[in-house]
Design an enzyme around this catalytic site. Structure first.
Site, PDB file in Angstrom:
ATOM      1  N   ASP A 101       0.800  -1.228   0.000  1.00  0.00           N
ATOM      2  CA  ASP A 101       0.000   0.000   0.000  1.00  0.00           C
ATOM      3  C   ASP A 101       0.836   1.283   0.000  1.00  0.00           C
ATOM      4  O   ASP A 101       0.300   2.364   0.297  1.00  0.00           O
ATOM      5  CB  ASP A 101      -0.978  -0.005   1.182  1.00  0.00           C
ATOM      6  N   ASP A 158      -7.161  -4.641  -4.199  1.00  0.00           N
ATOM      7  CA  ASP A 158      -6.860  -3.286  -3.706  1.00  0.00           C
ATOM      8  C   ASP A 158      -5.629  -2.701  -4.389  1.00  0.00           C
ATOM      9  O   ASP A 158      -5.506  -1.489  -4.573  1.00  0.00           O
ATOM     10  CB  ASP A 158      -6.575  -3.272  -2.201  1.00  0.00           C
TER      11      ASP A 158
HETATM   12  N1  GLY Z   1      -6.890  -1.826   1.310  1.00  0.00           N
HETATM   13  C1  GLY Z   1      -7.564  -2.349   2.444  1.00  0.00           C
HETATM   14  C2  GLY Z   1      -8.996  -2.027   2.513  1.00  0.00           C
HETATM   15  O1  GLY Z   1      -9.614  -1.624   1.568  1.00  0.00           O
HETATM   16  O2  GLY Z   1      -9.537  -2.181   3.591  1.00  0.00           O
END
Ligand code: GLY
Length: 379
Positions: A101, A158
């Site tokens: 992320d 994601d």
């Molecule tokens: N990227 C983690 C979520 O959407 O909770």
């Protein structure tokens, strides 16, 4: 003028923008360079810089501030966003706990700073983050691995929102390696996570030796085979962004297919997404964050389709943002956070269930600024 709205929608947009201005002015002064995540009874009790500097949402506050700086040119937003970015950069030095992320984190801080101010230091930190993301690439399986620990073969939907960091780095450095990694990842996500009907798996567990799909757990959704709505939203926006950066038609087609599925599913629930589109009818649980993220993705799709297709995506985005504003927004300027009822995961019932979560606020603001043509593309 990109958009033409009826007078009621114009009025709603103007009023909502005024409320955002008042709220962000108060929050900027009150929160400053603390890094907020979940507001508890109207207060951001924790500074994530102290609690967990590596947490994946730590860029969104900076992203909100940079969007406000771009929209208003008010220096306090720039100065505060810079101060937040400086704190976040400690995580770059720490490195070991970083994860997939880093795109969410540094696109919203250093890269946004560089895009708006040309800061060389910010550019360096953005490139540093891009190299960390690229370093997670598995060349045999052709994907960027998710999380740390024993998730060696894990790919998650994601991450489509993280790879714009690689598209940016490729352009900046005139080096296609980053582009190759991003498109390999997007292709693998398209093949292993996106289903024929436009719904998606959250997680794919791949054989790290060859990329074969071994298992698709339910992840943050209800169960394997279900349809976690924020995951669908990441896919709508993520594939639209991959198209924006590469102009490869297959990404736009994929984004549209997932958007159609999303629109079909929110049409029956007043344009508010359930946390999982394939969960049992009871309990009824909404996730506001999925809606506002998908709305931004639909507005990105609208940038790239023909004139007669645009209204479908723009109207869906407006309907979602209006419904969210009506049902979940709190405009009291003494109350931290805007959008309530975010849900981190279907089965979670802790502090991240049906509460205001910072990314809900980010995407709501981005959506409204997009409709007013006051946004800049942070992705
Ligand atoms: N990227 C983690 C979520 O959407 O909770």
């Amino acid at each position: 003028m990109k958009y033409e709205f009826d007078s009621e929608t114009k009025k709603w947009l103007e009023e909502t923008y005024s409320k955002i201005l008042a709220k962000m002015d108060a929050e900027c002064l009150r929160i400053g360079d603390k890094i907020p995540y979940i507001s508890e009874n109207g207060k951001y009790v924790h500074d994530m810089a102290e609690k967990d500097i590596y947490w994946w949402t730590n860029g969104f506050w900076a992203g909100m501030l940079w969007q406000m700086y771009h929209a208003t040119e008010d220096e306090k937003y720039k100065n505060t966003a810079r101060a937040v970015g400086k704190k976040l950069d400690r995580a770059l030095e720490g490195y070991i706990e970083l994860h997939h992320d880093v795109g969410f984190m540094w696109l919203h801080s250093s890269v946004a700073d560089y895009r708006l101010t040309g800061s060389k230091e910010a550019r360096t930190n953005g490139l540093h983050a891009a190299n960390i993301l690229a370093g997670r690439y598995n060349p045999h399986g052709k994907f960027i691995r998710a999380w740390n620990g024993d998730c060696t073969g894990w790919i998650i939907i994601d991450c489509m929102m993280n790879i714009p960091l690689l598209y940016w780095a490729s352009n900046e450095q005139k080096d296609p390696r980053f582009l190759y990694i991003a498109t390999d990842h997007a292709n693998t996500a398209m093949e292993k996570l996106v289903r024929a009907d436009g719904s998606c798996n959250h997680i794919g567990i791949l054989n790290p030796e060859n990329g074969e799909l071994l298992e698709a757990p339910g992840g943050q959704g209800y169960a394997p085979g279900s349809s976690w709505s924020r995951g669908q939203a990441w896919a709508v926006y993520g594939f639209a962004l991959s198209y924006a950066h590469t102009k490869n038609q297959v990404y736009l087609d994929t984004a549209k297919k997932i958007a159609h599925y999303f629109i079909a599913n929110v049409s029956g629930t007043g344009f508010l997404p359930l946390v999982d589109f394939r969960a049992p009818a009871e309990p009824v649980i909404f996730d506001s964050t999925a809606g506002v993220c998908a709305a931004c993705g639909m507005l990105e799709i609208a940038e790239h389709v023909g004139e007669f297709e645009k209204p479908l995506y723009i109207n869906a985005a407006v309907n979602i943002l209006k419904a969210t504003e009506k049902k979940f927004c709190n405009w009291d300027i003494d109350f931290d956070s805007i959008v309530g009822n975010g849900v981190a995961s279907y089965h979670g019932r802790g502090g991240d269930f049906e509460v205001p979560i910072i990314y809900g606020d980010y995407f709501f603001i981005e959506g409204i600024l997009r409709l007013l043509e006051k946004d800049f593309l942070i992705w």
